[in-house]
Design an enzyme around this catalytic site. Structure first.
Site, PDB file in Angstrom:
ATOM      1  N   LYS A  29      19.251  14.604  25.114  1.00  0.00           N
ATOM      2  CA  LYS A  29      19.526  14.418  23.834  1.00  0.00           C
ATOM      3  C   LYS A  29      21.080  14.742  23.888  1.00  0.00           C
ATOM      4  CE  LYS A  29      18.946  15.994  18.780  1.00  0.00           C
ATOM      5  NZ  LYS A  29      18.295  17.013  18.063  1.00  0.00           N
ATOM      6  N   SER A  58      16.125  15.047  14.100  1.00  0.00           N
ATOM      7  CA  SER A  58      17.225  14.246  14.606  1.00  0.00           C
ATOM      8  C   SER A  58      17.021  13.948  15.968  1.00  0.00           C
ATOM      9  CB  SER A  58      18.509  15.423  14.430  1.00  0.00           C
ATOM     10  OG  SER A  58      18.046  16.300  15.384  1.00  0.00           O
ATOM     11  N   SER A  63      13.123  18.673  14.011  1.00  0.00           N
ATOM     12  CA  SER A  63      13.805  17.561  14.979  1.00  0.00           C
ATOM     13  C   SER A  63      13.274  17.213  16.368  1.00  0.00           C
ATOM     14  CB  SER A  63      15.327  17.927  15.162  1.00  0.00           C
ATOM     15  OG  SER A  63      16.165  18.138  14.104  1.00  0.00           O
TER      16      SER A  63
END
Lengths: 474, 475
Positions: B69, B144, B168
């Site tokens: 990420k 996210s 997330s």
């Protein structure tokens, strides 16, 4: 003016002299090239986390105990949020709700001035303004600080001055900081308000910043007290504000008003855990505390029986006091040793512009010099000569005396020739002597001292000259 | 060979057996990114060759490609949190998890798209544009960590790392039909993870095969001297998937509420029946403080975020707007640099911490968080694990909730409680809606009981094949 009583509270920051910073392992060191003692943590790069340096806690506990504070059994750190370019994360990791130390005091003039809190926090970097813009040096960012806040319990500028001196001395004895203000190792802000004599309630307070010495604190407070008294006695009002001390103009000016004050939005620092202080940790710290100024004063008065003034001179310099006390082991001529430490030794250090901490001389060296002077092996001038050398180089005192050929000459026969020459070369002094001016003999002694390069024993010289002059007369 | 249909550990096995080289494996997935990413926008940065890694590792995932990420710092590479304000920021250090991945021989392919600073549940707030759900490109992948979920779902990488603050990892895992674990708070070092809500944030793995998830967790977890909140724990043992009889699964009644889609409800109940039929005990339990979770979470996490994001001020790194004065540098840089949702959270957090509001908001939320923790503590006396839906619905349409933050926030309603309590929680694919969208079930365990989560999921995967489904286009 006399109708008003000033009430002062002091906020002192000291930099702790740890090896490394408070939340990373960068060196805590002063005066290096900008941005050389930095890492991702202390410049607040994205993603980094603080790790607490336990040494800061040790020193924090020691200082808190030295200031007679209660130690928090558990504590956390909190974030103080504000934007400034020298603050890498735009928040400072500090302590807010529960300080490490609280409810302490410092005794001045037999009165206990209350200390509200002692807490740990990180220092910010430093801005450097150049013609091409402002630069930031982060070397200082993350250096451990203790903030020491007094209660509004100080009632004159002079008392504030004394409080600061005593605070500094206490911290120096503990060894937590050199408290060198010029280097920013100690910084002080003051809060001052006035109230009518007899009033219980405090007046509106003004914060004064930018004082670069204890004397400046005293001057700024004196000024501010007068200014406020002036305003109040004319029926005016004091506004809560922050003022800056202008050293050149010897006055304070407004920096910001209350409306511009920050809301720091303190909240618990989630990147650090809760810390616990055990009873044994506190006990150990208590036991390893050095002797602090109040105890020292008592000992210097009652045990060494020094003159009050001499005692204060020694105690005000922890290294000098330590030197003195070491020298006093196995001796009983304490006042004599004190005289030598404060007098000739201090002079020799001053001449070489060094402090006790850098001096090479050991207490045993001084004792040897003292004893040589006492038994006539060295005169005072030669002793100073030896001190001047030994503070810089160290080494064996006897060897230095021999090498420099300083051993005092007390043997009459070796002095006869110098005395004869002195009398022959100084007809005026001789004449004066014969005409009854007995003091003229000291001039002749001086000539012999010079001729002997300071080595002659002045008492013996005086005897020899006296005998020769009297013999010549008869 | 269809490497993207293999699990990570199968690929590692082939490399170990010299049937595949590191380079072949890297190139295969690198090429899939080049081919498919333009339609998915799941990867924001990919590398022509893997970042230096340990070629002699004997870890079960040695040689396996991975996507990280974009909020996990990679030394020498741009790391931006999908925010304009960090454009151009090249990290001079590796995060702890990246160091561990490199040591374990994983080959880092690139950085995954995400919601800006991890603020969001749809990956629509990224400065690089929205990520598309591989199952339906008109829908969001969740957020996210939507990029990290989408790459695994579409087979652009066998495994990936995301971060989870309030859901997330789990919510996008459920939207994309893959496994995603939020470890116990403290299990994985946060050093190098660009902080959102420091007391919530955890890095965690995505994979299709649950075994990969376990291996990856073992690689990245452990006490880190650089993270004071990290905790030492034994590495997990291999899966034990033989038997679940007697296992007590709690089902919190507060999670089966209005707003829960029928499809999701049905799918979860099917999974529960499966467990029951195999000997597990299903027990209704109660987590009475659940209704406060969303409010408490948005106050606390935003408060921490408002402070964590202060450092992005244009002074030291990243984007800086031209300005005449210091305050203008701050105002202009932050006004331009942050997106709408980031500003909303900064404002919310700043307000909650402000003098006069702190007690009513931040402090009260802190107390409520304690109540929520105690709910779980009591509940775990009555059951071994809990199962809930991961999200009330399957993936929603791009744009559907972007202008309605409240409805967007409710998408995390089932994941937030475990985050507040710091508990481990895993989302496992367990079926599809009538529209063919994946549904995930959330398994919540007690502190550091990840092994129990994996064993249950392993048992499930051994007996079902939901996790093997790949969106048709990416077969």
């Amino acid at each position: 003016m006399n109708n008003f009583e000033p009430v002062i509270g002091l906020e002192v920051h000291i930099q702790l002299n740890t090896e490394t910073k408070i939340f990373c392992s960068c060196p805590n060191s002063f005066g290096d090239e900008p941005n050389t003692n930095i890492c991702p943590v202390c410049v607040g790069l994205p993603g980094v986390l603080p790790v607490f340096n336990q040494r800061v806690l040790d020193l924090g506990i020691a200082v808190s105990l030295g200031l007679n504070c209660r130690i928090a059994k558990e504590f956390i750190f909190e974030r103080k949020n504000y934007f400034y370019p020298d603050l890498p994360k735009d928040y400072q990791i500090s302590q807010y709700m529960v300080p490490l130390g609280s409810d302490g005091f410092i005794e001045i003039n037999s009165r206990k001035i209350k200390i509200k809190r002692v807490h740990m926090e990180e220092d910010a970097g430093k801005l450097i303004h150049t013609q091409n813009g402002s630069l930031v040096d982060f070397n200082r960012a993350g250096v451990p600080l203790l903030e020491i806040v007094s209660e509004p319990d100080i009632f004159s500028a002079q008392e504030a001055y004394q409080y600061l001196n005593e605070l500094k001395l206490t911290i120096q004895y503990i060894g937590a900081s050199s408290c060198d203000m010029e280097k920013g190792f100690l910084r002080c802000d003051a809060n001052v308000s006035l109230r009518r004599q007899g009033d219980k309630e405090l007046g509106v307070k003004v914060e004064v910043k930018n004082m670069n010495s204890f004397k400046a604190v005293r001057d700024a407070l004196s000024y501010e007290i007068k200014r406020q008294a002036n305003v109040l006695s004319k029926g005016g009002r004091i506004y809560q504000e922050t003022r800056l001390w202008e050293e050149n103009k010897q006055k304070t000016i407004v920096m910001r008003s209350k409306e511009e004050a920050h809301d720091y939005r303190y909240f618990p620092e989630p990147d650090l855990v809760r810390f616990f202080v055990s009873d044994s940790q506190i006990e150990n710290a208590e036991q390893s505390l050095p002797e602090l100024p109040p105890a020292k004063r008592k000992k210097f008065r009652e045990f060494y029986k020094l003159r009050e003034k001499d005692s204060e001179v020694l105690i005000s310099n922890p290294k000098a006091a330590a030197f003195f006390e070491q020298a006093c082991r196995n001796r009983d001529d304490f006042q004599n040793i004190a005289n030598w430490v404060i007098g000739p030794l201090q002079e020799a250090l001053n001449t070489s512009s060094i402090g006790f901490e850098e001096a090479k001389i050991k207490p045993a060296d001084l004792l040897k010099i003292i004893d040589m002077v006492a038994d006539g092996g060295l005169n005072n001038i030669a002793a100073k000569n030896v001190l001047a050398e030994v503070v810089n180089t160290g080494g064996d005192i006897s060897e230095i005396v021999e090498k420099k050929n300083l051993r005092q000459v007390s043997d009459e026969s070796s002095l006869e020739e110098f005395a004869r020459q002195a009398i022959e070369e100084s007809p005026k002094a001789v004449k004066d002597f014969y005409s009854g001016k007995e003091n003229a003999i000291m001039f002749l002694v001086g000539v012999v001292m010079r001729k002997s390069k300071g080595r002659a024993n002045p008492k013996i010289v005086k005897g020899v000259i006296e005998r020769r002059l009297k013999n010549a007369q008869s | 060979m269809d490497l993207h249909k293999l699990s990570g550990w199968e690929i590692a096995g082939k490399i170990k057996a010299k049937k595949l080289s590191f380079e072949e494996v890297f190139d295969y997935f690198h090429n899939r990114i080049i081919k498919f990413n333009p339609q998915l926008n799941a990867v924001v940065r990919w590398f022509d060759k893997p970042l230096e890694f340990n070629r002699n590792s004997d870890s079960p995932l040695a040689g396996v490609p991975i996507v990280i990420k974009d909020n996990i710092c990679l030394k020498g590479k741009e790391t931006t949190c999908a925010s304009r304000i960090l454009k151009g920021f090249v990290s001079p250090y590796d995060s702890t998890v990246v160091q561990k991945l490199k040591n374990a021989g994983l080959q880092i392919l690139g950085a995954a798209n995400m919601d800006e600073f991890a603020f969001g549940s749809s990956c629509e707030t990224s400065c690089y544009g929205p990520v598309k759900n591989p199952w339906d490109k008109t829908r969001v992948p969740g957020g996210s960590s939507g990029g990290s979920a989408a790459v695994v779902s579409a087979g652009l990488s066998p495994v990936s790392l995301g971060s989870d603050t309030g859901g997330s990892i789990r919510q996008p895992a459920s939207f994309c039909g893959v496994c995603g674990l939020k470890p116990t708070y403290g299990k994985v070092s946060r050093y190098g993870l660009i902080a959102f809500g420091s007391s919530f944030d955890q890095i965690g793995p995505f994979s299709r095969d649950i075994q990969d998830c376990l291996y990856l967790l073992n690689i990245i977890s452990g006490k880190d001297p650089k993270d004071s909140t990290s905790v030492q724990a034994e590495p997990l043992k291999n899966l034990s998937v033989q038997d679940i009889s007697g296992l007590c699964i709690g089902v919190p009644k507060e999670y089966f509420i209005e707003g829960l889609s029928e499809d999701v409800d049905k799918t979860i109940r099917q999974a529960l029946s499966f467990f029951k039929n195999n000997g597990a005990v299903i027990k209704e339990i109660s987590l009475p403080s659940t209704e406060y979770s969303v409010a408490v979470y948005y106050i606390l996490a935003s408060s921490e975020a408002s402070s964590n994001l202060s450092r992005f001020d244009g002074i030291k790194y990243g984007h800086r707007e031209k300005a005449e004065s210091l305050s203008e540098v701050y105002f202009k840089t932050r006004a331009k640099g942050f997106g709408r949702e980031a500003k909303r959270r900064i404002m919310l957090g700043t307000f909650s911490l402000s003098s006069g509001y702190y007690e009513a908001y931040y402090l009260k939320a802190l107390k409520a968080r304690q109540l929520i923790k105690e709910d779980f503590k009591a509940a775990f006396k009555k059951c071994d694990l809990m199962i809930t839906p991961t999200s009330p619905t399957a993936a929603f349409k791009i744009g559907e909730k972007l202008d309605n933050p409240l409805s967007m926030y409710l998408s995390d309603i089932f994941t937030i409680s475990a985050s507040l309590a710091g508990l481990p929680a895993l989302s496992v694919p367990c079926g599809f809606t009538s529209q063919g969208l994946p549904v995930g079930m959330q398994i919540i365990g007690n502190y550091f009981q990840e092994e129990m989560l994996f064993n249950l999921a392993g048992f499930y995967q051994k007996n079902t094949d939901w996790h093997k489904k790949i969106p048709q286009e990416y077969e």
